[in-house]
Scaffold this active site. Structure first.
Site, PDB file in Angstrom:
ATOM      1  N   LYS A 196      15.025  17.590  33.835  1.00 43.57           N
ATOM      2  CA  LYS A 196      15.417  18.938  34.249  1.00 43.57           C
ATOM      3  C   LYS A 196      16.862  18.921  34.739  1.00 43.57           C
ATOM      4  O   LYS A 196      17.181  18.309  35.761  1.00 43.57           O
ATOM      5  CB  LYS A 196      14.525  19.475  35.368  1.00 43.57           C
ATOM      6  CG  LYS A 196      14.748  20.986  35.579  1.00 43.57           C
ATOM      7  CD  LYS A 196      14.333  21.457  36.939  1.00 43.57           C
ATOM      8  CE  LYS A 196      15.433  21.320  37.966  1.00 43.57           C
ATOM      9  NZ  LYS A 196      16.568  22.262  37.782  1.00 43.57           N
ATOM     10  N   GLU A 270      18.845   9.022  44.614  1.00 43.07           N
ATOM     11  CA  GLU A 270      20.286   8.850  44.877  1.00 43.07           C
ATOM     12  C   GLU A 270      20.752  10.152  45.500  1.00 43.07           C
ATOM     13  O   GLU A 270      20.832  11.183  44.828  1.00 43.07           O
ATOM     14  CB  GLU A 270      21.020   8.527  43.569  1.00 43.07           C
ATOM     15  CG  GLU A 270      22.406   7.957  43.800  1.00 43.07           C
ATOM     16  CD  GLU A 270      23.470   9.018  43.672  1.00 43.07           C
ATOM     17  OE1 GLU A 270      23.966   9.447  44.733  1.00 43.07           O
ATOM     18  OE2 GLU A 270      23.795   9.410  42.551  1.00 43.07           O
ATOM     19  N   CYS A 304      28.894  12.673  45.271  1.00 43.19           N
ATOM     20  CA  CYS A 304      28.061  12.145  46.357  1.00 43.19           C
ATOM     21  C   CYS A 304      28.713  10.960  47.053  1.00 43.19           C
ATOM     22  O   CYS A 304      28.512  10.743  48.249  1.00 43.19           O
ATOM     23  CB  CYS A 304      26.684  11.768  45.822  1.00 43.19           C
ATOM     24  SG  CYS A 304      26.739  10.664  44.400  1.00 43.19           S
ATOM     25  N   GLU A 401      27.798  16.268  55.080  1.00 39.55           N
ATOM     26  CA  GLU A 401      28.355  16.226  53.731  1.00 39.55           C
ATOM     27  C   GLU A 401      28.776  17.635  53.332  1.00 39.55           C
ATOM     28  O   GLU A 401      27.954  18.533  53.183  1.00 39.55           O
ATOM     29  CB  GLU A 401      27.325  15.689  52.734  1.00 39.55           C
ATOM     30  CG  GLU A 401      27.901  15.548  51.336  1.00 39.55           C
ATOM     31  CD  GLU A 401      26.876  15.048  50.333  1.00 39.55           C
ATOM     32  OE1 GLU A 401      27.258  14.255  49.457  1.00 39.55           O
ATOM     33  OE2 GLU A 401      25.706  15.470  50.426  1.00 39.55           O
TER      34      GLU A 401
END
Length: 490
Positions: A196, A270, A304, A401
């Site tokens: 997906k 991850e 990331c 983040e």
């Protein structure tokens, strides 16, 4: 900072040379007005007829309409993958390798199409999709094709076996590359896939479905389900899935971990990061500044493992920050299809709102905000490269983040302090160390709690090298020999 809209003036800083526009042609890629789900080797509408629109972040224009997969579609795709698994897993490794080699070559042959498509759908500069995303995606298929007939020699036991059906959910920041990171090892090890893509960037995955057909890949080995978070949740929760691989936010990763707990499904996560880029007083400043820029402004900071925290030794902090500001004044923001562009569009209105919210909090908490002079385009989602100085460890911009072109600058005096500050985060995905002393490099790197530590560089990737994190950055590794284990019963 110089901006492009679409013709670019001379770069800031008094340069007498103006950049002429160098746009890549949109005509090289044919985007259909609508796409179905790719299940069992064919494109079909969603069972309930629902659709999603995908936008170009740079202009907000509708690029296409894609099917929105629901539970019935997930069921159909998993069944197709299960049927295909019996024959695919029984193929000799060398036979599977031929398909992966074909896919890699087709990605190379159609690289210009893919680069333009990825730039349109994602908003990142064409020079990044052309020079990084597409070549790296092809490299992953080439690399894993080489492993397909050598799994018994990977150090994972004499007869490692595939797990079965892999459910894979990939993010919007590197749509094609994350697809390659996941599909290539899954196929090489004999698994079948239901993937997906992200809701906002489905087009390169649908392009890849056509690549699979062009390569003659057997029906059902790769299935692509477009949709939103509910589609991914239904896929992860399906009882006939043997392996879950997810790249994305820590919040969603935690929800997936809770969902699969106790099911026996093998999981790779991850997740987010808040990487520290550590600059010591003996580092070459110009080289370090280039690494800092690459670390946080590559893909608009929507990475990331971005080096979103700059830790610079106190004695050289002013010099490094001033040099960094001068360099940011030369970056060019604007049309992502222009080959001169350095900073493209933010991927979505939702992400732009998050960046604005967190940077607003940074100012309210007392950090000093700076951006080079920059005229933003009037349409699309844009945010200028931004520095925060006077940042304390407790500040939100040092802990959360942001996932945007925002760099928080902190200082340190000793290597021990640098390590302590670098590790003072819930995340543990990446770090960088800049120094001319090899002994210091190794000593500091060994103490950093990060899955990847770069030495005098940043954001360098290779399919032979494992990638992954610690703490709230997830668990498991992708790439290299270590990444094979996640798709094998050993």
């Amino acid at each position: 900072m110089a901006s492009q809209k679409p013709t670019a003036p001379a770069a800031a800083g008094g340069s007498p040379f103006a950049y002429a526009p160098a746009p890549e042609s949109r005509a090289v890629v044919d985007i259909a007005p609508s796409y179905g789900l790719f299940v069992d080797g064919a494109f079909d509408a969603a069972a309930d007829g629902r659709v999603l629109k995908t936008l170009a972040p740079a202009t907000e224009e509708v690029l296409s309409e894609v099917a929105h997969a629901g539970p019935d579609d997930v069921e159909r795709a998993v069944r197709a993958a299960r049927r295909a698994f019996e024959k695919w897993s029984a193929l000799p490794g060398a036979a599977r390798a031929k398909y992966l080699f074909r896919i890699a070559r087709i990605l190379q042959e159609r690289s210009r199409e893919l680069a333009v498509l990825e730039t349109l759908d994602n908003g990142k500069p064409i020079k990044e999709t052309r020079d990084f995303d597409v070549p790296q995606a092809a490299a992953h298929f080439f690399y894993h094709a080489g492993w397909a007939d050598k799994l018994a020699h990977a150090g994972l036991g004499p007869d490692p076996r595939p797990l079965g059906v892999a459910a894979q959910v990939v993010p919007w920041n590197f749509p094609l590359l994350m697809l390659a990171w996941k599909i290539a090892p899954a196929l090489a090890t004999g698994n079948t896939v239901v993937l997906k893509p992200a809701e906002t960037t489905p087009l390169s995955a649908l392009f890849f479905a056509d690549v699979c057909r062009q390569a003659g890949l057997p029906r059902g080995v790769v299935n692509i389900l477009t949709g939103d978070g509910s589609t991914g949740a239904a896929l992860v929760a399906h009882p006939d899935v043997d392996k879950v691989a997810f790249t994305g936010s820590t919040e969603v990763g935690k929800a997936i971990a809770r969902e699969v707990a106790g099911t026996g499904k093998k999981v790779t996560l991850e997740l987010g990061g808040k990487g520290a880029n550590i600059v010591f007083d003996d580092a070459p400043v110009d080289q370090a500044v280039e690494g800092i820029v690459t670390g946080i402004f590559f893909n608009q900071g929507q990475v990331c493992c971005a080096g979103s925290r700059l830790l610079v030794q106190e004695s050289v902090a002013d010099e490094v920050v001033e040099s960094l500001k001068r360099r940011l004044g030369t970056l060019r923001l604007g049309d992502p299809l222009d080959k001169n562009t350095d900073i493209g569009a933010i991927n979505s209105a939702q992400q732009l709102a998050k960046i604005r919210e967190l940077t607003g909090i940074g100012e309210a908490e007392g950090a000093e905000r700076w951006s080079p002079p920059c005229e933003l385009p009037t349409s699309g989602y844009w945010f200028p490269p931004t520095l925060f100085t006077g940042v304390a460890q407790a500040h939100t911009v040092a802990q959360d983040e942001i996932f945007g072109p925002v760099l928080s600058v902190l200082t340190f005096r000793t290597p021990d302090e640098a390590v302590a500050k670098a590790n003072n985060t819930p995340y543990g995905l990446s770090a960088g160390v800049w120094t001319e002393k090899g002994s210091r490099m190794l000593a500091v790197a060994d103490r950093l709690r990060a899955g990847v530590v770069w030495a005098n560089t940043f954001n360098k990737f290779d399919p032979t090298s494992p990638f992954g994190g610690y703490k709230e950055s997830g668990y498991g590794r992708e790439g290299g020999r270590h990444g094979l284990e996640a798709y094998l019963d050993v």
